[in-house]
Design an enzyme around this catalytic site. Structure first.
Site, mmCIF file in Angstrom:
data_model
loop_
_atom_site.group_PDB
_atom_site.id
_atom_site.type_symbol
_atom_site.label_atom_id
_atom_site.label_comp_id
_atom_site.label_asym_id
_atom_site.label_seq_id
_atom_site.Cartn_x
_atom_site.Cartn_y
_atom_site.Cartn_z
ATOM 1 N N CYS A 114 0.817 -1.232 0.000
ATOM 2 C CA CYS A 114 0.000 0.000 0.000
ATOM 3 C C CYS A 114 0.841 1.269 0.000
ATOM 4 O O CYS A 114 0.314 2.356 -0.227
ATOM 5 C CB CYS A 114 -0.937 -0.010 1.199
ATOM 6 S SG CYS A 114 -1.961 -1.482 1.229
ATOM 7 N N HIS A 245 -3.701 7.177 1.916
ATOM 8 C CA HIS A 245 -4.012 5.799 1.537
ATOM 9 C C HIS A 245 -5.358 5.467 2.179
ATOM 10 O O HIS A 245 -5.631 5.862 3.311
ATOM 11 C CB HIS A 245 -2.916 4.859 2.035
ATOM 12 C CG HIS A 245 -3.295 3.415 1.923
ATOM 13 N ND1 HIS A 245 -3.814 2.884 0.770
ATOM 14 C CD2 HIS A 245 -3.255 2.401 2.830
ATOM 15 C CE1 HIS A 245 -4.068 1.601 0.962
ATOM 16 N NE2 HIS A 245 -3.746 1.289 2.200
ATOM 17 N N ASN A 275 -10.240 -0.641 -0.009
ATOM 18 C CA ASN A 275 -8.787 -0.468 0.004
ATOM 19 C C ASN A 275 -8.216 -1.055 -1.293
ATOM 20 O O ASN A 275 -8.216 -2.264 -1.480
ATOM 21 C CB ASN A 275 -8.231 -1.191 1.239
ATOM 22 C CG ASN A 275 -6.727 -1.062 1.377
ATOM 23 O OD1 ASN A 275 -6.042 -0.637 0.444
ATOM 24 N ND2 ASN A 275 -6.215 -1.446 2.533
HETATM 25 O O1 UT7 Z 1 -3.751 -1.116 3.612
HETATM 26 C C1 UT7 Z 1 -2.782 -1.573 4.483
HETATM 27 C C2 UT7 Z 1 -2.991 -1.070 5.815
HETATM 28 N N1 UT7 Z 1 -4.175 -1.657 6.385
HETATM 29 C C3 UT7 Z 1 -4.612 -1.223 7.535
HETATM 30 O O2 UT7 Z 1 -4.027 -0.325 8.077
HETATM 31 C C4 UT7 Z 1 -5.803 -1.905 8.139
HETATM 32 C C5 UT7 Z 1 -5.809 -1.648 9.602
HETATM 33 N N2 UT7 Z 1 -6.826 -2.359 10.355
HETATM 34 C C6 UT7 Z 1 -8.165 -2.139 10.216
HETATM 35 O O3 UT7 Z 1 -8.589 -1.398 9.362
HETATM 36 C C7 UT7 Z 1 -9.085 -2.757 11.239
HETATM 37 O O4 UT7 Z 1 -8.321 -3.440 12.206
HETATM 38 C C8 UT7 Z 1 -10.123 -3.740 10.630
HETATM 39 C C9 UT7 Z 1 -11.186 -2.968 9.864
HETATM 40 C C10 UT7 Z 1 -9.416 -4.721 9.734
HETATM 41 C C11 UT7 Z 1 -10.838 -4.505 11.747
HETATM 42 O O5 UT7 Z 1 -11.415 -3.606 12.679
HETATM 43 P P1 UT7 Z 1 -11.183 -3.820 14.262
HETATM 44 O O6 UT7 Z 1 -11.955 -2.802 14.944
HETATM 45 O O7 UT7 Z 1 -9.693 -3.812 14.483
HETATM 46 O O8 UT7 Z 1 -11.838 -5.224 14.513
HETATM 47 P P2 UT7 Z 1 -11.167 -6.543 15.101
HETATM 48 O O9 UT7 Z 1 -10.246 -7.162 14.105
HETATM 49 O O10 UT7 Z 1 -10.617 -6.254 16.468
HETATM 50 O O11 UT7 Z 1 -12.428 -7.479 15.257
HETATM 51 C C12 UT7 Z 1 -13.494 -7.166 16.170
HETATM 52 C C13 UT7 Z 1 -14.543 -8.253 16.090
HETATM 53 C C14 UT7 Z 1 -13.971 -9.666 16.199
HETATM 54 O O12 UT7 Z 1 -14.886 -10.443 16.928
HETATM 55 P P3 UT7 Z 1 -14.623 -10.796 18.479
HETATM 56 O O13 UT7 Z 1 -13.304 -11.510 18.514
HETATM 57 O O14 UT7 Z 1 -14.571 -9.471 19.176
HETATM 58 O O15 UT7 Z 1 -15.794 -11.631 18.854
HETATM 59 C C15 UT7 Z 1 -13.945 -10.148 14.777
HETATM 60 O O16 UT7 Z 1 -14.035 -11.559 14.663
HETATM 61 O O17 UT7 Z 1 -15.211 -8.212 14.824
HETATM 62 C C16 UT7 Z 1 -15.174 -9.512 14.212
HETATM 63 N N3 UT7 Z 1 -15.095 -9.313 12.753
HETATM 64 C C17 UT7 Z 1 -16.182 -9.152 11.979
HETATM 65 N N4 UT7 Z 1 -17.494 -9.127 12.257
HETATM 66 C C18 UT7 Z 1 -18.344 -8.911 11.244
HETATM 67 C C19 UT7 Z 1 -14.002 -9.260 11.979
HETATM 68 N N5 UT7 Z 1 -14.347 -9.066 10.695
HETATM 69 C C20 UT7 Z 1 -15.691 -8.987 10.682
HETATM 70 C C21 UT7 Z 1 -16.634 -8.795 9.650
HETATM 71 N N6 UT7 Z 1 -17.942 -8.766 9.992
HETATM 72 N N7 UT7 Z 1 -16.275 -8.610 8.365
#
Ligand code: UT7
Length: 318
Positions: A114, A245, A275
């Site tokens: 990215c 980005h 993205n």
């Molecule tokens: O381009 C390169 C750079 N990329 C980035 O910088 C991306 C950076 N990270 C992010 O954008 C975020 O971390 C995400 C959008 C990927 C995820 O958001 P988050 O707030 O960090 O969520 P999380 O990974 O901590 O997940 C929270 C919960 C989890 O459930 P539990 O363990 O709390 O029960 C996940 O399993 O959300 C769950 N989850 C989903 N639920 C519904 C993860 N993906 C999904 C989904 N739909 N698609």
């Protein structure tokens, strides 16, 4: 003093749109979760006969057209893509053949993910500033839909396909004021894409530790802005536009706050495009230039951050 000036931008998005509601039918997710956690509502998906080079050609032709530059004037082609059609020849060589401009150097940056567009911009800028070349095409082109696991809800909801291009040319007037590139391989495990080979157990897809990556992005990009402003001896109040980005709206929001910019001064395409990895910065720039929001003479700060980790910024007088 020779500067690199942005002579024109162009972009291309595949026709097919995949919405969050479509994804609800494919994996255990919801429109609300995706919008709240990432800011994404829909993304474009390449057709079977499209690839990083065909997308790049459309974006490149649009940028050349806007710049009023004939493809034959281009002295160097740099394509950033984590999703090339072939390992080699490079997407840049495939594009060069399509543009009919054999002879000039053409190469890919495929592992800068990215941050790839920032790396490409910086390299082209160095060549132009030293007088080695006069005009360059810098492109980010990605078909991320081919490297995500469509059964993994933690990644498949995030990415999209597209291409953004820029024609840079030598100028006596300020254009790119500075570029800043960094990498830190100690974070190699937070975001990676293994290569699929004969010995791979299965088709390899993007792996991401989203939460860790999120924190690293916010901290790293904050310092990157400080570095960029200090190198140019300017205050954040002088910045007109943030062209970030497009990975996550909450990361972009943190960057907007860091720069004290209103949301109207941030180029956002994330909601409609997801993205698109190294294509996201030129895609966002092109949209804001074409609809007249970004104007000549304004001061832009661009940033890219992704797998490697690799990150970079540019301060640009548009
Ligand atoms: O381009 C390169 C750079 N990329 C980035 O910088 C991306 C950076 N990270 C992010 O954008 C975020 O971390 C995400 C959008 C990927 C995820 O958001 P988050 O707030 O960090 O969520 P999380 O990974 O901590 O997940 C929270 C919960 C989890 O459930 P539990 O363990 O709390 O029960 C996940 O399993 O959300 C769950 N989850 C989903 N639920 C519904 C993860 N993906 C999904 C989904 N739909 N698609």
């Amino acid at each position: 003093m020779i500067y690199s000036k942005i002579l024109g931008t162009g972009s291309y998005l595949p026709e097919k749109v995949l919405t969050n509601f479509d994804l609800e039918k494919m994996v255990d997710t919801s429109n609300d979760w995706i919008v709240e956690r990432s800011g994404i509502r829909e993304r474009h998906i390449a057709a079977a006969d499209e690839n990083a080079a065909t997308l790049a050609e459309k974006a490149a032709r649009a940028a050349l057209d806007t710049a009023g530059v004939d493809a034959k004037e281009i002295d160097m082609i740099i394509v950033s893509s984590t999703t090339p059609h072939l390992v080699f020849p490079s997407t840049a060589c495939l594009l060069q053949e399509k543009l009919g401009i054999a002879g000039c150097p053409a190469f890919d940056l495929n592992a800068t993910a990215c941050a790839g567009f920032m790396y490409g911009l910086s390299i082209a800028d160095q060549y132009i500033r030293t007088g080695a070349i006069k005009k360059a095409l810098v492109i980010g082109s990605e078909v991320m839909s081919r490297v995500v696991d469509w059964s993994d809800r933690t990644t498949c909801v995030l990415f999209g396909d597209g291409s953004g291009a820029m024609v840079l040319g030598a100028s006596n007037e300020p254009g790119i004021l500075s570029t800043h590139l960094h990498a830190d391989g100690t974070h190699k495990d937070v975001l990676y894409l293994p290569q699929t080979t004969k010995s791979s157990p299965e088709f390899e897809t993007v792996k991401m530790m989203g939460n860790q990556l999120f924190k690293l992005a916010v901290n790293t990009l904050g310092s990157l802005f400080d570095e960029t402003l200090a190198a140019n001896n300017i205050q954040k109040s002088e910045i007109d536009w943030l062209v970030p980005h497009q990975a996550n709206m909450r990361i972009i929001e943190a960057m907007r706050k860091k720069l004290d910019l209103p949301m109207e001064r941030v180029a956002i395409t994330l909601d409609k495009q997801g993205n698109t990895s190294s294509a996201s910065i030129p895609l966002a720039l092109d949209e804001a230039v074409r609809d007249g929001r970004i104007k000549r003479g304004q001061l832009l700060i661009m940033e890219g951050f992704g797998g490697g980790l690799a990150w970079g910024s540019a301060l640009v007088r548009y």
